[in-house]
Design a protein around this motif. Structure first.
Motif, PDB file in Angstrom:
ATOM      1  N   ILE A 103       0.853  -1.191   0.000  1.00 51.10           N
ATOM      2  CA  ILE A 103       0.000   0.000   0.000  1.00 51.10           C
ATOM      3  C   ILE A 103       0.889   1.241   0.000  1.00 51.10           C
ATOM      4  O   ILE A 103       0.540   2.296   0.505  1.00 51.10           O
ATOM      5  CB  ILE A 103      -0.976   0.006   1.214  1.00 51.10           C
ATOM      6  N   LYS A 104       2.088   1.068  -0.584  1.00 47.29           N
ATOM      7  CA  LYS A 104       3.064   2.153  -0.621  1.00 47.29           C
ATOM      8  C   LYS A 104       2.653   3.277  -1.565  1.00 47.29           C
ATOM      9  O   LYS A 104       3.104   4.409  -1.418  1.00 47.29           O
ATOM     10  CB  LYS A 104       4.426   1.607  -1.055  1.00 47.29           C
ATOM     11  N   ARG A 125       6.045  -7.336  -2.711  1.00 46.69           N
ATOM     12  CA  ARG A 125       4.697  -7.649  -2.234  1.00 46.69           C
ATOM     13  C   ARG A 125       3.710  -7.416  -3.360  1.00 46.69           C
ATOM     14  O   ARG A 125       3.874  -6.471  -4.133  1.00 46.69           O
ATOM     15  CB  ARG A 125       4.309  -6.735  -1.072  1.00 46.69           C
ATOM     16  N   PRO A 126       2.650  -8.222  -3.441  1.00 47.46           N
ATOM     17  CA  PRO A 126       1.662  -7.949  -4.488  1.00 47.46           C
ATOM     18  C   PRO A 126       0.947  -6.626  -4.217  1.00 47.46           C
ATOM     19  O   PRO A 126       0.685  -6.289  -3.061  1.00 47.46           O
ATOM     20  CB  PRO A 126       0.697  -9.137  -4.381  1.00 47.46           C
ATOM     21  N   ALA A 127       0.693  -5.866  -5.283  1.00 47.05           N
ATOM     22  CA  ALA A 127      -0.091  -4.635  -5.136  1.00 47.05           C
ATOM     23  C   ALA A 127      -1.523  -4.875  -5.618  1.00 47.05           C
ATOM     24  O   ALA A 127      -2.472  -4.371  -5.044  1.00 47.05           O
ATOM     25  CB  ALA A 127       0.541  -3.489  -5.909  1.00 47.05           C
ATOM     26  N   PHE A 128      -1.659  -5.649  -6.695  1.00 44.53           N
ATOM     27  CA  PHE A 128      -2.989  -6.033  -7.171  1.00 44.53           C
ATOM     28  C   PHE A 128      -2.866  -7.254  -8.065  1.00 44.53           C
ATOM     29  O   PHE A 128      -1.776  -7.614  -8.510  1.00 44.53           O
ATOM     30  CB  PHE A 128      -3.681  -4.872  -7.912  1.00 44.53           C
ATOM     31  N   GLU A 129      -4.025  -7.893  -8.303  1.00 40.47           N
ATOM     32  CA  GLU A 129      -4.089  -9.108  -9.109  1.00 40.47           C
ATOM     33  C   GLU A 129      -5.166  -8.939 -10.169  1.00 40.47           C
ATOM     34  O   GLU A 129      -6.240  -8.425  -9.875  1.00 40.47           O
ATOM     35  CB  GLU A 129      -4.452 -10.303  -8.214  1.00 40.47           C
ATOM     36  N   ILE A 130      -4.866  -9.378 -11.371  1.00 42.76           N
ATOM     37  CA  ILE A 130      -5.842  -9.286 -12.458  1.00 42.76           C
ATOM     38  C   ILE A 130      -6.103 -10.690 -12.991  1.00 42.76           C
ATOM     39  O   ILE A 130      -5.161 -11.384 -13.369  1.00 42.76           O
ATOM     40  CB  ILE A 130      -5.308  -8.374 -13.591  1.00 42.76           C
TER      41      ILE A 130
ATOM     42  N   GLN B  24     -12.235   4.270   5.455  1.00 36.65           N
ATOM     43  CA  GLN B  24     -13.368   3.344   5.493  1.00 36.65           C
ATOM     44  C   GLN B  24     -14.067   3.228   4.141  1.00 36.65           C
ATOM     45  O   GLN B  24     -14.582   2.171   3.784  1.00 36.65           O
ATOM     46  CB  GLN B  24     -14.394   3.841   6.522  1.00 36.65           C
ATOM     47  N   ALA B  25     -14.074   4.341   3.396  1.00 35.76           N
ATOM     48  CA  ALA B  25     -14.844   4.405   2.146  1.00 35.76           C
ATOM     49  C   ALA B  25     -14.336   3.452   1.062  1.00 35.76           C
ATOM     50  O   ALA B  25     -14.987   3.307   0.028  1.00 35.76           O
ATOM     51  CB  ALA B  25     -14.837   5.834   1.621  1.00 35.76           C
ATOM     52  N   ILE B  26     -13.223   2.764   1.293  1.00 38.09           N
ATOM     53  CA  ILE B  26     -12.740   1.799   0.278  1.00 38.09           C
ATOM     54  C   ILE B  26     -13.788   0.721   0.014  1.00 38.09           C
ATOM     55  O   ILE B  26     -13.795   0.118  -1.040  1.00 38.09           O
ATOM     56  CB  ILE B  26     -11.392   1.134   0.653  1.00 38.09           C
ATOM     57  N   GLY B  27     -14.676   0.499   0.975  1.00 36.79           N
ATOM     58  CA  GLY B  27     -15.722  -0.506   0.831  1.00 36.79           C
ATOM     59  C   GLY B  27     -16.712  -0.197  -0.283  1.00 36.79           C
ATOM     60  O   GLY B  27     -17.459  -1.063  -0.713  1.00 36.79           O
ATOM     61  N   ARG B  47      -9.823  -4.778  -5.427  1.00 38.20           N
ATOM     62  CA  ARG B  47      -8.838  -4.450  -4.400  1.00 38.20           C
ATOM     63  C   ARG B  47      -8.566  -2.945  -4.384  1.00 38.20           C
ATOM     64  O   ARG B  47      -8.318  -2.360  -5.439  1.00 38.20           O
ATOM     65  CB  ARG B  47      -7.526  -5.196  -4.659  1.00 38.20           C
ATOM     66  N   PRO B  48      -8.608  -2.293  -3.213  1.00 33.72           N
ATOM     67  CA  PRO B  48      -8.258  -0.879  -3.167  1.00 33.72           C
ATOM     68  C   PRO B  48      -6.741  -0.692  -3.262  1.00 33.72           C
ATOM     69  O   PRO B  48      -6.007  -1.167  -2.397  1.00 33.72           O
ATOM     70  CB  PRO B  48      -8.784  -0.424  -1.797  1.00 33.72           C
TER      71      PRO B  48
END
Lengths: 187, 136
Positions: A103-104, A125-130, B24-27, B47-48
């Motif tokens: 989450i950097k 680290r994974p940042a996102f997955e598609i 919180q609003a990531i939901g 994923r946020p």
């Protein structure tokens, strides 16, 4: 330890707009909601492994399957993890891999194919997955640039919570050719 | 305090250190602008995913039919119009996300998101310019 059945209310399946009830039984998993005529079921024989991470609506239990796209179950709270570890151990004799995502806020890293997904790693680290199945088109859009286009959720069986949908991503890949090794399910 | 000739240094930034810092609003699974973290949070397949304002080059918005498209261009090596005095890259051999394009049917909200992103970028650029002038 004896196998048992547990139920979680308010769990979202594959980014569904509305939550449903998840049941974990010795034979596998089931999810039902008013938005589906028939419950969604997943027999244990299809499950390869389980992952756990912080997600949009709480925590996500992600199920990596042997032949299809992963299944996403989100809406868990952090406190659910210990119970889930127990029930999955007792019912399926499997563990849950806990994953921490980057989450950097960086836009550089490395794209890797892992099973049926394209994972963008930042600082190891994974940042996102598609999901690779969501990619409808790829092309070399420039020097060292690859463009990926994605399908949208218009035709999904379950109404999706995704209001803003990713339709395209462009990636700068250094070097002369973009090398792609798509693994087919194996790590 | 100056040490004579300064080497170009990589400016380090980090959107969040812990998951609990995410708003919180990531939901809501929408694009979010978080001024406090100077970041844009993008919903990527649910994923946020935060991106710090320093990684953003520019943004554009286009209306097509019932949809509005928001494109975010990020700073990366070898771009046309890339300034020579731009900050050096921490890892020039890495792969870089150059752009993301999102589609939404909510035009008024996307217009607000677009404006918020541009305002945050302008403010960040202004601060950076002031910092450089001060350093000279």
């Amino acid at each position: 330890m004896a196998a048992k059945t547990v139920q979680y209310d308010n769990i979202y399946l594959n980014l569904s707009e509305k939550p449903g009830k998840l049941r974990i039984a010795p034979s596998g998993l089931g999810w039902k909601s008013p938005s589906l005529a028939e419950p969604f079921t997943l027999p244990i024989s299809e499950i390869r492994r389980f992952c756990w991470s912080r997600f949009a609506r709480g925590y996500e239990l992600k199920i990596i399957l042997k032949s299809k796209d992963p299944v996403s179950l989100d809406g868990f709270s952090q406190e659910d993890l210990d119970d889930l570890i127990n029930v999955i151990k007792q019912n399926f004799d499997m563990g849950i891999e806990q994953k921490e995502f980057s989450i950097k806020g960086w836009n550089w890293g490395e794209a890797n194919f892992l099973g049926s997904e394209l994972v963008f790693d930042v600082n190891s680290r994974p940042a996102f997955e598609i999901p690779i199945s969501a990619v409808t088109n790829t092309n070399l859009s420039g020097k060292n640039e690859v463009a990926l286009e994605f399908s949208t959720t218009d035709d999904k069986q379950i109404p999706s919570a995704q209001v803003d949908e990713l339709v395209e991503m462009r990636l700068y890949v250094p070097g002369t050719t973009a090398k792609e090794d798509a693994a087919d399910g194996e790590e | 305090p100056s040490s004579g000739i300064e080497k170009p240094t990589v400016k380090r930034f980090e959107s969040y250190k812990r998951d609990s810092q995410l708003p919180q609003a990531i939901g809501e699974l929408r694009i979010l602008v978080d001024y406090r973290a100077q970041s844009i949070i993008l919903p990527i397949f649910g994923r946020p995913v935060p991106f710090h304002i320093s990684t953003l080059k520019n943004a554009s918005k286009n209306d097509e039919g019932n949809f509005v498209y928001l494109r975010l261009n990020f700073v990366s090596p070898g771009q046309i119009g890339g300034k020579k005095d731009e900050l050096p890259f921490e890892d020039p051999n890495a792969q870089f996300i150059r752009s993301f394009t999102f589609r939404s049917s909510n035009n008024s909200r996307m217009s607000q998101v677009f404006k918020d992103i541009q305002d945050m970028k302008k403010a960040a650029t202004k601060r950076e310019t002031e910092r450089k002038e001060f350093a000279d």
